[in-house]
Design an enzyme around this catalytic site. Structure first.
Site, PDB file in Angstrom:
ATOM      1  N   GLY A  13      13.329  31.909  -2.781  1.00 24.47           N
ATOM      2  CA  GLY A  13      12.647  31.375  -1.613  1.00 24.47           C
ATOM      3  C   GLY A  13      11.207  31.820  -1.584  1.00 24.47           C
ATOM      4  O   GLY A  13      10.582  32.058  -2.632  1.00 24.47           O
ATOM      5  N   GLY A  16      10.861  35.424  -3.300  1.00 26.78           N
ATOM      6  CA  GLY A  16      11.174  35.391  -4.725  1.00 26.78           C
ATOM      7  C   GLY A  16      10.115  34.652  -5.522  1.00 26.78           C
ATOM      8  O   GLY A  16       9.660  35.123  -6.578  1.00 26.78           O
ATOM      9  N   GLY A  17       9.697  33.491  -5.013  1.00 29.18           N
ATOM     10  CA  GLY A  17       8.618  32.764  -5.678  1.00 29.18           C
ATOM     11  C   GLY A  17       7.329  33.552  -5.671  1.00 29.18           C
ATOM     12  O   GLY A  17       6.567  33.550  -6.649  1.00 29.18           O
ATOM     13  N   VAL A 134      10.883  46.765   5.449  1.00 30.94           N
ATOM     14  CA  VAL A 134      10.294  47.139   6.737  1.00 30.94           C
ATOM     15  C   VAL A 134       8.795  46.878   6.694  1.00 30.94           C
ATOM     16  O   VAL A 134       8.084  47.398   5.833  1.00 30.94           O
ATOM     17  CB  VAL A 134      10.553  48.626   7.068  1.00 30.94           C
ATOM     18  CG1 VAL A 134       9.889  48.996   8.386  1.00 30.94           C
ATOM     19  CG2 VAL A 134      12.048  48.920   7.121  1.00 30.94           C
ATOM     20  N   GLY A 136       6.910  44.345   5.865  1.00 32.46           N
ATOM     21  CA  GLY A 136       6.292  43.535   4.820  1.00 32.46           C
ATOM     22  C   GLY A 136       5.487  44.327   3.816  1.00 32.46           C
ATOM     23  O   GLY A 136       6.004  45.195   3.112  1.00 32.46           O
ATOM     24  N   LYS A 207      15.060  47.234  11.261  1.00 27.98           N
ATOM     25  CA  LYS A 207      13.968  47.982  10.640  1.00 27.98           C
ATOM     26  C   LYS A 207      13.844  49.385  11.229  1.00 27.98           C
ATOM     27  O   LYS A 207      13.598  50.357  10.503  1.00 27.98           O
ATOM     28  CB  LYS A 207      12.660  47.210  10.816  1.00 27.98           C
ATOM     29  CG  LYS A 207      12.661  45.846  10.141  1.00 27.98           C
ATOM     30  CD  LYS A 207      11.464  45.010  10.558  1.00 27.98           C
ATOM     31  CE  LYS A 207      11.499  43.628   9.950  1.00 27.98           C
ATOM     32  NZ  LYS A 207      10.423  42.746  10.454  1.00 27.98           N
TER      33      LYS A 207
END
EC number: 1.1.1.3
Length: 429
Positions: A13, A16-17, A134, A136, A207
């Site tokens: 998604g 991953g991309g 957590v 980003g 988180k």
């Protein structure tokens, strides 16, 4: 130069991309920093035919995601599937049991199964990394686990959900109400079609439980996190907070004390002079207070392709360098089973908002309930703001036990003077 670190990606998604794009874009720099190349050798996702804007023909496609754990040519599996259970958990267990490294952005899985996975990683002598789980791209996991390792952390708190922060800061800037701004956030892609996990505080609670474990040396205890989201916050509450010198933010807060570990996600009034009050849009921010280092403040993009992929690749670089260490900052056997602290014993100031009938005696009824419960009122405000024919009344309390506020609200439960449930928000101290 050492042999390449061979990586299998599960989930293609947004994140991953993004991992593939980042590895391609910064390949030479990453190789030099890692001391060896990092190469994706296998991939797996639900839809093989979907166009992701990337040349995937150079990678081996594996239909059965769980089979990535047994690939002989794979050193590390990076999981971006999501979900606390299901395929992600199956893959994590199999990968770590096989002694292979595992990198994940999956906060829900770690919040529910982090202790088990940490134990599997230690038994298999395999690295388990989750910086992307957590906040980003903000290196808060590394900051707490490594940079602040010598400190006793008193509390850790912050803005942990970008969707909620976008909505609240938009309501603040434009004077609009929650439902209208949520619809806009969904149209812009900041909120999911089903935004429950975000707006009800569950994502932030996942988180927070991870941060608390690292900060306080306890087992992840998601079930003990008290979570209240933002769906009942009105534009009038935000305007009233501003008049009082505060902004409304959804804050996740964990604090260790003599009576146990306190963990809560809840809308707070944050004073203008606190750095969290100036965190706007989808940005995340985390504050940690150490006994020797003082206040640490981490701020940055909390989600999105680039920031999250950056955190995933940073974990891969650590593994390529041979940097491992216990996932939750100390061996799993030394993580304490936390006792949940009683929130009623916490002391602080609070904001209370009531939607009431516009008639004689209502304010006296509310004031009497506060008095009988031992709540000291600092200010009581009625500005004539109406919602569907009712009047809004706001109270700011003096510092006192939260138990007293809860008792006062209980005394008012079922009152014919109130239209709907009161809103309570702690004032961040």
């Amino acid at each position: 130069m050492a042999d390449a670190l061979r990586v299998a990606l599960a989930g293609l998604g947004t994140v991953g991309g993004g991992v593939i794009r980042l590895l391609d874009a910064n390949r030479d720099l990453i190789t030099r920093r890692a001391g060896r190349p990092i190469e994706v050798v296998a991939i797996s996702a639900r839809d093989r035919t979907r166009d992701r804007g990337i040349d995937l023909s150079r990678f081996a496609w594996v239909d059965d995601t769980s089979a990535l754990a047994a690939q002989d040519d794979v050193d590390v599996v990076a999981e971006m599937i999501g979900g606390s259970d299901g395929p992600a958990l199956t893959l994590a267990r199999a990968t770590l049991a096989a002694g292979r490294g595992f990198v994940t952005a999956n906060k829900a899985m770690l919040a529910h199964h982090g202790l088990e996975l940490a134990e599997l990683a230690e038994r298999g002598n395999a690295p388990l990394k989750f910086e992307a789980a957590v906040a980003g791209g903000i290196p808060v996991i590394k900051g707490l686990r490594e940079g602040a390792a010598a400190n006793a952390i008193g509390r850790v708190y912050g803005i942990l959900n970008g969707t909620c922060n976008f909505i609240l800061s938009k309501m603040e800037a434009e004077g609009r109400d929650f439902a209208e701004v949520l619809a806009e956030a969904q149209a812009l892609g900041y909120a999911e079609a089903d935004p429950t996990f975000d707006i009800d505080g569950i994502d932030a609670a996942h988180k927070l439980s991870i941060l608390a474990s690292i900060a306080f040396g306890t087992r992840p205890a998601f079930a003990a996190v008290q979570a209240q989201g933002i769906r009942h916050v009105l534009g009038a509450d935000i305007a009233e907070a501003a008049a009082l010198g505060h902004r409304v933010r959804l804050v996740g807060l964990a604090e260790a004390g003599p009576h146990g570990l306190f963990q809560r996600v809840h809308p707070h009034l944050v004073p203008f002079d606190h750095p969290l009050a100036h965190v706007t849009g989808s940005t995340n921010a985390v504050v940690a207070e150490g006994d020797h280092v003082g206040r640490l403040f981490f701020q940055g993009a909390g989600a999105g392709e680039g920031p999250t992929a950056s955190a995933v690749v940073a974990d891969l670089i650590d593994i390529a360098r041979g940097v491992a260490g216990p996932p939750f900052a100390m061996p799993a056997a030394l993580l304490a089973a936390p006792t949940a602290a009683d929130s009623g014993e916490r002391r602080g100031r609070a904001y209370l908002r009531f939607t009431v009938e516009d008639r004689v005696g209502v304010l006296a009824e509310i004031a009497a309930a506060m008095r009988d419960a031992g709540v000291s009122i600092e200010s009581l405000i009625q500005r004539g703001v109406t919602v569907e024919g009712h009047v809004l009344v706001a109270i700011v309390t003096h510092e006192g036990p939260e138990r007293c506020v809860a008792q006062a609200l209980e005394r008012l439960r079922g009152s014919q003077s109130l239209a709907g449930q009161p809103l309570w928000m702690p004032i961040l101290g």
